[in-house]
Scaffold this motif. Structure first.
Motif, PDB file in Angstrom:
ATOM      1  N   ALA A 131       1.313  11.978 -48.389  1.00  0.00           N
ATOM      2  CA  ALA A 131       0.566  11.308 -49.446  1.00  0.00           C
ATOM      3  C   ALA A 131       0.519   9.806 -49.175  1.00  0.00           C
ATOM      4  CB  ALA A 131       1.200  11.589 -50.810  1.00  0.00           C
ATOM      5  N   VAL A 132      -0.273   9.100 -49.941  1.00  0.00           N
ATOM      6  CA  VAL A 132      -0.497   7.664 -49.729  1.00  0.00           C
ATOM      7  C   VAL A 132       0.150   6.892 -50.863  1.00  0.00           C
ATOM      8  CG1 VAL A 132      -2.211   5.867 -49.324  1.00  0.00           C
ATOM      9  CG2 VAL A 132      -2.677   8.214 -48.595  1.00  0.00           C
ATOM     10  N   PHE A 133       1.094   6.035 -50.532  1.00  0.00           N
ATOM     11  CA  PHE A 133       1.863   5.254 -51.499  1.00  0.00           C
ATOM     12  C   PHE A 133       1.075   4.011 -51.879  1.00  0.00           C
ATOM     13  CE2 PHE A 133       5.427   2.158 -52.293  1.00  0.00           C
ATOM     14  CZ  PHE A 133       5.969   2.795 -53.406  1.00  0.00           C
TER      15      PHE A 133
ATOM     16  N   ALA B 140      -0.832   6.093 -45.064  1.00  0.00           N
ATOM     17  CA  ALA B 140       0.480   6.180 -45.699  1.00  0.00           C
ATOM     18  C   ALA B 140       0.675   5.187 -46.829  1.00  0.00           C
ATOM     19  CB  ALA B 140       1.581   5.962 -44.652  1.00  0.00           C
ATOM     20  N   VAL B 141       0.036   4.015 -46.742  1.00  0.00           N
ATOM     21  CA  VAL B 141       0.269   2.942 -47.715  1.00  0.00           C
ATOM     22  C   VAL B 141      -1.042   2.220 -48.005  1.00  0.00           C
ATOM     23  CG1 VAL B 141       1.554   0.818 -48.214  1.00  0.00           C
ATOM     24  CG2 VAL B 141       2.602   2.569 -46.782  1.00  0.00           C
ATOM     25  N   VAL B 142      -1.231   1.856 -49.252  1.00  0.00           N
ATOM     26  CA  VAL B 142      -2.316   0.950 -49.640  1.00  0.00           C
ATOM     27  C   VAL B 142      -1.685  -0.265 -50.310  1.00  0.00           C
ATOM     28  CG1 VAL B 142      -4.370   0.586 -51.046  1.00  0.00           C
ATOM     29  CG2 VAL B 142      -4.016   2.796 -49.930  1.00  0.00           C
ATOM     30  N   ILE B 143      -1.913  -1.432 -49.725  1.00  0.00           N
ATOM     31  CA  ILE B 143      -1.439  -2.693 -50.293  1.00  0.00           C
ATOM     32  C   ILE B 143      -2.656  -3.442 -50.835  1.00  0.00           C
ATOM     33  CG2 ILE B 143      -0.365  -4.925 -49.811  1.00  0.00           C
ATOM     34  CD1 ILE B 143       1.652  -2.724 -49.671  1.00  0.00           C
TER      35      ILE B 143
ATOM     36  N   VAL C 106      -5.462  -0.315 -46.211  1.00  0.00           N
ATOM     37  CA  VAL C 106      -4.921   1.006 -45.879  1.00  0.00           C
ATOM     38  C   VAL C 106      -4.217   0.957 -44.524  1.00  0.00           C
ATOM     39  CG1 VAL C 106      -5.440   3.452 -45.574  1.00  0.00           C
ATOM     40  CG2 VAL C 106      -6.807   2.071 -47.168  1.00  0.00           C
ATOM     41  N   HIS C 107      -2.950   1.373 -44.500  1.00  0.00           N
ATOM     42  CA  HIS C 107      -2.180   1.453 -43.265  1.00  0.00           C
ATOM     43  C   HIS C 107      -1.708   2.880 -43.020  1.00  0.00           C
ATOM     44  CE1 HIS C 107      -1.797  -2.660 -41.778  1.00  0.00           C
ATOM     45  NE2 HIS C 107      -1.684  -3.064 -43.030  1.00  0.00           N
TER      46      HIS C 107
END
Length: 550
Positions: free
Chosen positions: A98-100, A188-191, A204-205
């Motif tokens: 999932a994407v944090f 994996a991550v959205v900042i 998005v990373h």
């Protein structure tokens, strides 16, 4: 297995202590657990997690998410201050692919609503204090996310055993459910970072980006397995999540965190927890430098500080007064983590953001830098131009924003929008921000966003916000306003800002003018406002006004 005697290892030798992994967050954690399951990995308010404990607990939490329908690619939102349970959520999300998406709990309702609508999370985890607010802003969404109270999964617990018991109960003991195997290129991550359009952009990373950025921080700071990285920066920023937490995992080291920064007890906290590495921003460093020396605890073990910008005066204070021998300045953005830095082994050039970053597993070039003019041609040494960065850990894209992605990411290069120059030794120096971004107390704040909100005030015809120098370093915000008729009282404008923008975005200075300078296409020429010292000289200073005697 790393021991207390293994200090002073080269970055590549540090990584070689551990079994290989598959460039994903779960396999990185499993690799470090295999080498030392009982070693500390996270210290938070008296709870000292080992690698085995945090791996097991995040695995159970991952299964709880699966049971409730969270799948690979779904977005897992977080609205919380720092803590161990939020980091368990990060690991659990990574374990199921999932994407944090961490969000600033200090955002206003309208700011939070925009981000939640934009990222469309399947679940949002938050403390009880934020639960009612998140429920209120999401109840009208077409797809209402599941709200997960962090207090139900251990955030209100007193010790690790209670945290694990809470998670076990929440997961209904579904230990038998097999976890998927995320792939390195999975998001994996959205900042979220401020954008020049007035609305935040979701950076998005991938899993691999996170792992490689973490390993690169081992190189940047020569992290050792025995290190303890202290972070008081929020995990919704890339510095804390990628550098401190990721760097600790990559080195097989430990991270220390707290819910919020307290300057008065920082040095005591460092001593009590045995911190050895500390990440700062300019404003944070200057705050500490200006605190009473009675708060300083000479028993601390911090030997290395990373951050930027780091002035000559800050270096002097931290080395002479605080006994920290090594300060490393670097440069990065949410889209390009750790793009360059002063080499750890030197030479260190004060005021420079350094050379292209290196990675322990890369013999050849890891990051490339170019400085170009308006036509995209490379400029000579000593001349200013826009910095372009090519890195294998550049963001995949901006979430649901192909136009901004195409504008910023071209042919493998990221256009930073920042002006820099390079000296004859290959060291780079930051000059100014080309884009309309104000850097205040560690936050990137969109001037366009503030302009939009201020211009909506019924008494304001047009607004332009600019950054002006701050006594703490970085910038303060000044609002240059054109009134419709008689200028409204500055207090009325401040009241308008309250509730419409986060507190740290509210301008400090307010000044009224008859008209703003414009280009032929009617863009405000903010650089001309910055060149007019009379504006700041006659501006209303809300901080000085608030502290004035009644």
């Amino acid at each position: 297995m790393p021991t207390e005697m293994q200090t002073g290892l080269r970055p590549r030798d540090v990584l070689a202590l551990y079994p290989s992994h598959r460039d994903t967050i779960p396999t990185l954690l499993a690799s470090r657990r295999a080498a030392g399951p009982d070693r500390p990995v996270l210290l938070f308010e008296g709870r000292n997690w080992s690698y085995a404990e945090i791996d097991d607990a995040s695995g159970v939490l991952a299964r709880a998410l699966l049971v409730r329908g969270i799948r690979r690619g779904d977005r897992v939102g977080l609205v919380s201050s720092n803590g161990d349970v939020p980091l368990l959520m990060f690991l659990a999300a990574a374990k199921i692919g999932a994407v944090f998406v961490p969000m600033n709990p200090g955002l206003t309702d309208s700011e939070l609503t925009y981000i939640l609508k934009h990222c469309r999370p399947t679940v949002v985890a938050c403390r009880t204090a934020e639960l009612e607010r998140v429920e209120r802003v999401t109840r009208t969404f077409n797809e209402v996310p599941w709200l997960l109270p962090l207090d139900d999964i251990g955030a209100a617990a007193t010790d690790i055993a209670e945290v694990v018991a809470d998670i076990e109960r929440y997961a209904d003991r579904n230990r038998a459910i097999a976890l998927p195997e995320p792939q390195p290129d999975d998001p994996a991550v959205v900042i979220y970072t401020s954008g020049t359009t007035g609305f935040p952009k979701g950076v998005v990373h991938s899993q691999k980006n996170y792992v490689w950025a973490a390993e690169a921080f081992v190189e940047r700071m020569h992290l050792q397995p025995t290190d303890r990285l202290l972070t008081v920066l929020p995990i919704f920023h890339i510095n804390a999540l990628f550098y401190s937490w990721g760097g600790a995992l990559a080195a097989g080291a430990a991270m220390i965190t707290v819910p919020r920064f307290s300057a008065s007890r920082l040095w005591r906290l460092a001593t009590e927890t045995g911190a050895t590495v500390f990440n700062i921003l300019a404003a944070l460093g200057n705050i500490l430098a200006n605190r009473p020396r009675s708060e300083f605890d000479p028993g601390h073990r911090i030997t290395r500080i990373y951050g930027g910008p780091i002035s000559a005066e800050m270096i002097r204070v931290f080395q002479q007064d605080f006994h920290v021998p090594t300060l490393i300045e670097g440069y990065g953005m949410s889209e390009i983590p750790g793009a360059c830095n002063n080499p750890f082994e030197g030479p260190h050039k004060v005021g420079s953001i350094g050379k292209p970053a290196r990675h322990p597993r890369f013999d050849d070039t890891f990051v490339e830098l170019r400085i170009v003019d308006e036509d995209g041609c490379d400029v000579p040494v000593g001349e200013m131009g826009e910095l372009l960065v090519k890195t294998p850990i550049m963001a995949l894209h901006y979430l649901d924003d192909p136009e901004q992605t195409q504008a910023a990411m071209q042919d493998g290069w990221f256009r930073t929008g920042d002006y820099v120059w390079r000296d004859g030794d290959g060291y780079h120096y930051f000059v100014a921000r080309k884009r309309d971004i104000i850097r205040r107390r560690g936050e990137n704040i969109s001037g366009a966003e503030l302009d939009r909100i201020l211009s909506e005030h019924p008494g304001i015809l047009e607004a332009a916000t600019i950054g002006v120098p701050s006594e703490l370093g970085e910038e303060e915000i000044m609002a240059v306003l054109v009134p419709r008729d008689e200028p409204p009282p500055a207090e009325a404008i401040i009241d308008w800002c309250n509730g419409r923008m986060a507190a740290m975005k509210i301008p400090r200075f307010f000044v009224f003018v008859n008209a703003l300078p414009h280009t032929s296409s009617h863009r405000v020429e903010k650089y001309r406002l910055k060149q007019d010292p009379s504006l700041l000289a006659r501006a209303f200073d809300r901080e000085r006004h608030a502290s004035a005697p009644a």
